[in-house]
Each structure stands twice: as structure tokens, then as C-alpha cells.
Design an enzyme around this catalytic site. Structure first.
Site: not given
Ligand code: ZN
Length: 380
Positions: A178, A259, A276
Site C-alpha cells: 500500500d 488503487h 488490500h
Molecule cells: Zn490503500
């Protein structure tokens, strides 16, 4: 075309009021949390309660804070927010403490915003950049995405790295996936409004650069330390990069194709087991392909991701036989109206077809790198 429909001209930078991180930092929690009030509602799930919650409550009570504990149900839904909000009201709680992962922290942000009281975010994993941000992601009771809430940043973010080191290293690696997207994405949308609603400040660019530099310098070391549950300086640096630098970097710098492609991947059922940051990591390579990055640059990111076991091919993502139809669906979701991909400076050259090929190109680049370098997963 950059995305700035209201022709905003102000630069905007936002952040939590205070960020604290260190080994055994929860022992000093009362010192940092006392200024927020006297009677907090504290919520965490049953697992986190055993790992850290119980001890934390005892130390806060020893400091004369009147703590009301309510177990978090595990999913952030509108009924769950209302349930916890009522407990806080019934106990006249004057601030809210969330301890745990992203869902718990997003939930307490929503409760505190509804009650207009301060909120403290105490992450127990470094898997995403959610703990510092003002955004909450709300799901339906069936577990599907429902809506975003744009609230205010937590008043205090407090991390105990001794607790975070107990979590599986996979979470830290996902946090790096991320975080590695932060600078790659922000660089491509400097002309667009950020999630906070203003234009990016120079500071957010500097934060993104530092985030990336820290990951390249210490990511692998931190990952290996985490496997041994060791709180080393490299581990501390990466926890900060994943949580603070990435959090501030994305919120004031902006989010782009990585994203959006992550969001597109949620259309594939087989990917639901991925974290994620694992999907964002692959999305980052796809964005680099979309922006026509040269081989040397792609190699740098792919090699970093492989060093911390982040997926760079369909096979590594667990979808070796993914079909073109499925990937077209991913590209369709990734280019839906309102997606962050439209914030990119080159967004007038982006469409569903280009994203489809960028996703295929990312898999090709990952496979080619592995073939060329003879990379194999270390057996340690
Ligand atoms: Zn993120």
C-alpha cells in the site's frame, strides 16, 4: 485532464494532531490519551482484546480513566456504528479509542464524528495507511463495499511496535504494498484535488519521496525482522513508512490508477483472500506500465516487491488461469466514473482498453523479470 471540477486553487494538507510510535508504547498510553478526556469508550475485537486490549484497559484504569469496553463485531457497518455509538452515549463517553486493524479504526472514526468527540486510533498491525486518515470505508452486513465517509483525522495515532511485531510479517508486507503506491500515485496527480479536497502541497511530495526511500532502504530488513518478531530500527522505520508517511502522503498527495486497479480486482472472487496492499502492489506495477515506465524503473519496483513476497504475476496472486473477460471486467471497474484513475495528469489518454493492456503488461513484466533474473522464493 486533471480532476479539479470546482477549480480549487488552495493547497491543502491534513493530518492527525499527534503521532506516537515505539516499543511498549501502550504502557505509556494514559499519558498520551489523558488530554482527550476522562471516560473513553474503548473497542477492539476479541482477538485483539487478548493480545493487547485487556492490558491497555488495565493501564488506563490505573491512571484513573473511566474506561467502557465494548467488543467490536468485526465488520464496519451502519448498524455496528450505531450500536457502539449508543453504548458510548449511555456511558457518557467523552472520547473514543479504537484498537486493532483498519475496520476497527474506521469504525471509531465514524462513532467519534457522529458524537463530535475526540478519537484515538491504536493500530495493532501495519497493513494499511488507514490509521492516520480521515476516511472510513463502510460495508454492508453481507460484507460488500457500501460507502466512504469523509470525516476528520484522528486526534491521536498511537502504535506499540512490540505489539505490531507479534503480527504475521505478511501484514507488514501488505502495508508496504500500500505504501509503495503512495509516491508512484501522487507523482501522477499533482494537478488534481486530493482526498482532502485541496491541491497537493510540496510537503506531501516530500513525504511520498521519504516513504518510498524508507521502503527501498529498509523494507526487506524489516520484513525479515518481523518474521522473528524483532523490533529493530529497520522495523520501526517501515512501520512509520506504512502508517504515517503513506497515510499523510496519500491523503494530501492524491491517489491514482494503482488503487483503481485494486478496486477493479475486487470483482474477481478468487482474489478476496488477498490483502488490500497485496492487490495495490500489483496495481502499482500496472500503473507503471500504463505510464510507460522504462524497464530499469519497473525492475526496481518488481525486485522490491519480490523481496517481501508481494505478488507481481497473476500466478503469484493466485489467479494463474484468469481470463481476458475477467480482466476486462477489472478494467471496467477500474475506469468507472469517480474512480481515482481520473485524477492522473495523463487521464485523457486512459480508457478501459488501455487499463486492460496495462494489467496484462504488469503480469508480463513480472514474469519476464523472474525469467531473466532466475528469481526463486528463498526457502527460509
Ligand atoms: Zn490503500
Amino acid at each position: 485532464m486533471p480532476h479539479n471540477p470546482n477549480k480549487v486553487t488552495e493547497r491543502l494538507f491534513q493530518s492527525p494532531s499527534k503521532y506516537i510510535q515505539g516499543p511498549s508504547a501502550f504502557h505509556n498510553a494514559a499519558k498520551y490519551l489523558e488530554p482527550l478526556g476522562k471516560a473513553p469508550l474503548l473497542t477492539c475485537d476479541a482477538i485483539v482484546y487478548k493480545i493487547a486490549g485487556k492490558q491497555l484497559i488495565d493501564s488506563l484504569q490505573a491512571a484513573n480513566l473511566k474506561v467502557t469496553y465494548a467488543e467490536f463485531g468485526g465488520e464496519i457497518t451502519t448498524p455496528e456504528i450505531s450500536r457502539l455509538q449508543k453504548i458510548a452515549q449511555d456511558n457518557t463517553s467523552d472520547f473514543i479509542i479504537g484498537v486493532g486493524g483498519g475496520k476497527t479504526l474506521d469504525c471509531v472514526k465514524a462513532i467519534a464524528a457522529a458524537l463530535q468527540v475526540p478519537v484515538a486510533s491504536l493500530p495493532t498491525i501495519a497493513a494499511t495507511d488507514a490509521p492516520c486518515s480521515a476516511v472510513s470505508v463502510v460495508y454492508t452486513p453481507e460484507g460488500h463495499f457500501d460507502h466512504y465517509k469523509f470525516l476528520k483525522n484522528p486526534d491521536i495515532v498511537l502504535l506499540d511496535t512490540s505489539v505490531i511485531a507479534q503480527a504475521p510479517a505478511r501484514f507488514l508486507a501488505a502495508g508496504m504494498g500500500d505504501a509503495i503506491a503512495t509516491h508512484v500515485e501522487a507523482k501522477t496527480c499533482r494537478q488534481s484535488v486530493n482526498p482532502g479536497g485541496g491541491l497537493p502541497a510540496e510537503l506531501s511530495t516530500a513525504i511520498g519521496e521519504k516513504c518510498e526511500e524508507t521502503l527501498f532502504k529498509y523494507g526487506k530488513l524489516a520484513y525479515e525482522a518481523n518474521k522473528l518478531k524483532a523490533v529493530t530500527p529497520a522495523f520501526e522505520a517501515v512501520v512509520e513508512a506504512n502508517t504515517l508517511l503513506s497515510g499523510l502522503g496519500f491523503e494530501s498527495g492524491g491517489v491514482a490508477a494503482a488503487h483503481s486497479i485494486h478496486n477493479g480486482f475486487t470483482a474477481i472472487e478468487a482474489l478476496h483472500a488477498l490483502l488490500h496492499g497485496e492487490k495495490v502492489a500489483f496495481g502499482t506495477i500496472a500503473q507503471l506500465v500504463l505510464t510507460n515506465s522504462p524497464t530499469a524503473e519497473l525492475d526496481r519496483y518488481i525486485s522490491f516487491m519480490l523481496s517481501v513476497d508481494l505478488p507481481v504475476t497473476f500466478e503469484q496472486m493466485g489467479i494463474p488461469n484468469v481470463t481476458n473477460d475477467e480482466l476486462r471486467l477489472v478494467a471496467k471497474f477500474a475506469t468507472a466514473p469517480g474512480e481515482t484513475i481520473w485524477s492522473m495528469d495523463i487521464s485523457d489518454k486512459v480508457n478501459e482498453e488501455a487499463v486492460f493492456w496495462a494489467i496484462k503488461g504488469a503480469d508480463a513484466a513480472g514474469r519476464e523479470f523472474i525469467r531473466r533474473t532466475g528469481w526463486t522464493k528463498a526457502r527460509v
